[in-house]
Scaffold this motif. Structure first.
Motif, PDB file in Angstrom:
ATOM      1  N   HIS A 231     -15.332  -2.579   0.568  1.00 50.65           N
ATOM      2  CA  HIS A 231     -13.918  -2.368   0.911  1.00 50.65           C
ATOM      3  C   HIS A 231     -13.617  -2.915   2.312  1.00 50.65           C
ATOM      4  CE1 HIS A 231      -9.978  -0.628   0.655  1.00 50.65           C
ATOM      5  NE2 HIS A 231     -10.171   0.145   1.701  1.00 50.65           N
ATOM      6  N   ALA A 232     -14.507  -2.629   3.261  1.00 50.76           N
ATOM      7  CA  ALA A 232     -14.318  -3.126   4.623  1.00 50.76           C
ATOM      8  C   ALA A 232     -14.346  -4.653   4.658  1.00 50.76           C
ATOM      9  CB  ALA A 232     -15.393  -2.553   5.545  1.00 50.76           C
ATOM     10  N   ALA A 233     -15.213  -5.255   3.851  1.00 47.82           N
ATOM     11  CA  ALA A 233     -15.295  -6.718   3.812  1.00 47.82           C
ATOM     12  C   ALA A 233     -14.006  -7.328   3.284  1.00 47.82           C
ATOM     13  CB  ALA A 233     -16.478  -7.152   2.948  1.00 47.82           C
ATOM     14  N   ARG A 234     -13.417  -6.701   2.266  1.00 51.89           N
ATOM     15  CA  ARG A 234     -12.148  -7.211   1.731  1.00 51.89           C
ATOM     16  C   ARG A 234     -11.047  -7.139   2.777  1.00 51.89           C
ATOM     17  NH1 ARG A 234     -13.820  -4.460  -3.006  1.00 51.89           N
ATOM     18  NH2 ARG A 234     -12.564  -2.639  -2.429  1.00 51.89           N
ATOM     19  N   SER A 238      -9.666 -10.477   4.744  1.00 52.58           N
ATOM     20  CA  SER A 238      -8.255 -10.819   4.561  1.00 52.58           C
ATOM     21  C   SER A 238      -7.540 -10.921   5.907  1.00 52.58           C
ATOM     22  CB  SER A 238      -7.573  -9.776   3.677  1.00 52.58           C
ATOM     23  OG  SER A 238      -6.185 -10.028   3.580  1.00 52.58           O
ATOM     24  N   PHE A 239      -7.807  -9.967   6.796  1.00 51.19           N
ATOM     25  CA  PHE A 239      -7.149  -9.958   8.106  1.00 51.19           C
ATOM     26  C   PHE A 239      -7.558 -11.179   8.933  1.00 51.19           C
ATOM     27  CE2 PHE A 239      -6.879  -8.572  12.579  1.00 51.19           C
ATOM     28  CZ  PHE A 239      -5.518  -8.282  12.637  1.00 51.19           C
ATOM     29  N   LEU A 240      -8.849 -11.504   8.901  1.00 47.67           N
ATOM     30  CA  LEU A 240      -9.327 -12.664   9.655  1.00 47.67           C
ATOM     31  C   LEU A 240      -8.784 -13.977   9.091  1.00 47.67           C
ATOM     32  CD1 LEU A 240     -13.045 -11.594  10.165  1.00 47.67           C
ATOM     33  CD2 LEU A 240     -11.278 -11.727  11.935  1.00 47.67           C
ATOM     34  N   SER A 245      -0.972  -7.607   8.918  1.00 49.25           N
ATOM     35  CA  SER A 245      -1.306  -6.218   9.216  1.00 49.25           C
ATOM     36  C   SER A 245      -1.139  -5.290   8.021  1.00 49.25           C
ATOM     37  CB  SER A 245      -0.426  -5.704  10.367  1.00 49.25           C
ATOM     38  OG  SER A 245      -0.670  -6.425  11.545  1.00 49.25           O
ATOM     39  N   ALA A 246      -0.156  -5.579   7.164  1.00 54.87           N
ATOM     40  CA  ALA A 246       0.169  -4.655   6.080  1.00 54.87           C
ATOM     41  C   ALA A 246      -1.016  -4.346   5.167  1.00 54.87           C
ATOM     42  CB  ALA A 246       1.345  -5.196   5.270  1.00 54.87           C
ATOM     43  N   PRO A 247      -1.785  -5.349   4.695  1.00 55.65           N
ATOM     44  CA  PRO A 247      -2.909  -5.034   3.803  1.00 55.65           C
ATOM     45  C   PRO A 247      -3.974  -4.158   4.473  1.00 55.65           C
ATOM     46  CG  PRO A 247      -2.359  -7.359   3.667  1.00 55.65           C
ATOM     47  CD  PRO A 247      -1.602  -6.805   4.839  1.00 55.65           C
ATOM     48  N   VAL A 248      -4.164  -4.334   5.771  1.00 52.52           N
ATOM     49  CA  VAL A 248      -5.177  -3.569   6.486  1.00 52.52           C
ATOM     50  C   VAL A 248      -4.777  -2.108   6.615  1.00 52.52           C
ATOM     51  CG1 VAL A 248      -6.438  -3.348   8.667  1.00 52.52           C
ATOM     52  CG2 VAL A 248      -5.905  -5.607   7.773  1.00 52.52           C
ATOM     53  N   ALA A 250      -2.361  -0.487   4.720  1.00 52.99           N
ATOM     54  CA  ALA A 250      -1.778   0.138   3.525  1.00 52.99           C
ATOM     55  C   ALA A 250      -2.649   1.237   2.934  1.00 52.99           C
ATOM     56  CB  ALA A 250      -1.500  -0.933   2.467  1.00 52.99           C
ATOM     57  N   GLU A 251      -3.964   1.050   2.947  1.00 54.45           N
ATOM     58  CA  GLU A 251      -4.872   2.009   2.306  1.00 54.45           C
ATOM     59  C   GLU A 251      -5.590   2.896   3.319  1.00 54.45           C
ATOM     60  OE1 GLU A 251      -7.318   0.339  -0.902  1.00 54.45           O
ATOM     61  OE2 GLU A 251      -6.254  -1.552  -0.612  1.00 54.45           O
ATOM     62  N   SER A 252      -5.115   2.902   4.535  1.00 52.86           N
ATOM     63  CA  SER A 252      -5.804   3.662   5.582  1.00 52.86           C
ATOM     64  C   SER A 252      -5.576   5.163   5.434  1.00 52.86           C
ATOM     65  CB  SER A 252      -5.313   3.219   6.965  1.00 52.86           C
ATOM     66  OG  SER A 252      -5.572   1.850   7.185  1.00 52.86           O
ATOM     67  N   MET A 253      -6.594   5.955   5.723  1.00 51.76           N
ATOM     68  CA  MET A 253      -6.405   7.389   5.898  1.00 51.76           C
ATOM     69  C   MET A 253      -5.742   7.578   7.255  1.00 51.76           C
ATOM     70  SD  MET A 253      -9.224  10.513   5.946  1.00 51.76           S
ATOM     71  CE  MET A 253      -9.670  10.333   4.223  1.00 51.76           C
ATOM     72  N   PRO A 254      -4.655   8.324   7.341  1.00 53.62           N
ATOM     73  CA  PRO A 254      -3.923   8.443   8.606  1.00 53.62           C
ATOM     74  C   PRO A 254      -4.814   8.910   9.760  1.00 53.62           C
ATOM     75  CG  PRO A 254      -2.634   9.366   6.818  1.00 53.62           C
ATOM     76  CD  PRO A 254      -4.006   9.068   6.259  1.00 53.62           C
ATOM     77  N   TYR A 255      -4.585   8.325  10.900  1.00 53.46           N
ATOM     78  CA  TYR A 255      -5.371   8.662  12.096  1.00 53.46           C
ATOM     79  C   TYR A 255      -5.427  10.166  12.354  1.00 53.46           C
ATOM     80  CZ  TYR A 255      -6.565   9.021  17.078  1.00 53.46           C
ATOM     81  OH  TYR A 255      -7.137   9.376  18.265  1.00 53.46           O
TER      82      TYR A 255
END
Length: 264
Positions: A231-234, A238-240, A245-248, A250-255
């Motif tokens: 998941h981190a690699a995807r 993608s970001f690199l 920013s949106a894809p990175v 979108a699926e984050s657990m809120p801080y």
């Protein structure tokens, strides 16, 4: 000692589901999701330190990981110690004693490609060393008959049962890693007095069905850690590539939720 007693009780009835962590943060997350205990994966811990899995991680790093996880958890912790972090029974016993002093409740130790008598000697040395210091730990003896093809197909369950009989000399549990066939698992449960631990595999039956056979524990192994890297690699790839920013995010657990899990 109390955590070890608690951990032993979790193997007496029902089925214990262990989602494997690789550091203190992942361990705390698993506990927050209802984990009655937390296991480590040797692969995940090694990768977190930048080492390859397979007896490359220094004992000092394992102790640092264990100490950090113990601080973060209230439930018992069991460590994957591979072959025991030593070349002789005495060295293995010293390594396990240093882990037990931290308050670790359990450990996995494997026979790998060594003769089973070698693991018997290591288990006996561990028990003697712990007794001298008034310590205790749950020893889960992992046999790699399936993972390494140490017996012909059709004979592997019988070989695991034979080895379990040897490991009963000091082990608290038996872990025929890679066993998935329901008939073989049933034979394994009937063939040993030790609680049987099974590793998650794509073809493994659901926990409820394994519990009916008498399996007492299922471990996720390195699967969750591997999925995390995928998941981190995807996301990172993608970001690199496109800098979006949106894809990175979108699926984050809120801080606040992640931060709220951790201890001050």
């Amino acid at each position: 000692m109390t955590k070890t007693a608690d951990f032993r009780r979790l193997h007496q009835s029902g089925i214990l589901l262990l989602a494997n962590a690789w550091d203190a943060g992942s361990a705390r997350l698993i506990e927050s999701l209802g984990g009655e205990a937390v296991a480590t994966t040797s692969a995940g811990v090694a990768w977190a330190w930048g080492y390859k899995d397979g007896h490359a991680l220094p004992l000092e790093r394992l102790l640092q990981t264990a100490s950090a996880i113990i601080r973060a958890l209230d439930v018992p912790l069991t460590l994957d110690m591979e072959r025991g972090f030593g070349n002789t029974p005495e060295e293995v016993a010293a390594a396990v004693t240093s882990v037990a002093r931290l308050g670790v409740a359990g450990l996995n130790i494997e026979d790998a490609d060594l003769p089973p008598e070698n693991l018997v000697a290591r288990i006996k040395a561990i028990r003697a060393a712990l007794k001298r210091e008034g310590l205790d730990i749950f020893i889960n003896a992992r046999t790699d008959v399936y993972l390494r093809g140490l017996a012909p197909e059709g004979q592997r369950a019988a070989e695991c049962i034979r080895r379990a009989g040897l490991y009963e000399a000091g082990a608290d549990g038996i872990f025929p890693a890679g066993m998935t066939d329901m008939r073989e698992i049933a034979a394994m449960v009937k063939g040993t007095r030790l609680p049987v631990n099974i590793m998650a595999r794509p073809t493994l039956a659901p926990a409820a069905e394994l519990e009916k056979l008498g399996v007492r524990r299922i471990t996720a192994g390195s699967a969750i850690s591997e999925a995390m890297y995928a998941h981190a690699a995807r996301l990172a790839g993608s970001f690199l590539k496109d800098g979006l920013s949106a894809p990175v995010t979108a699926e984050s657990m809120p801080y606040p939720r992640v931060n709220g899990l951790m201890k001050a």
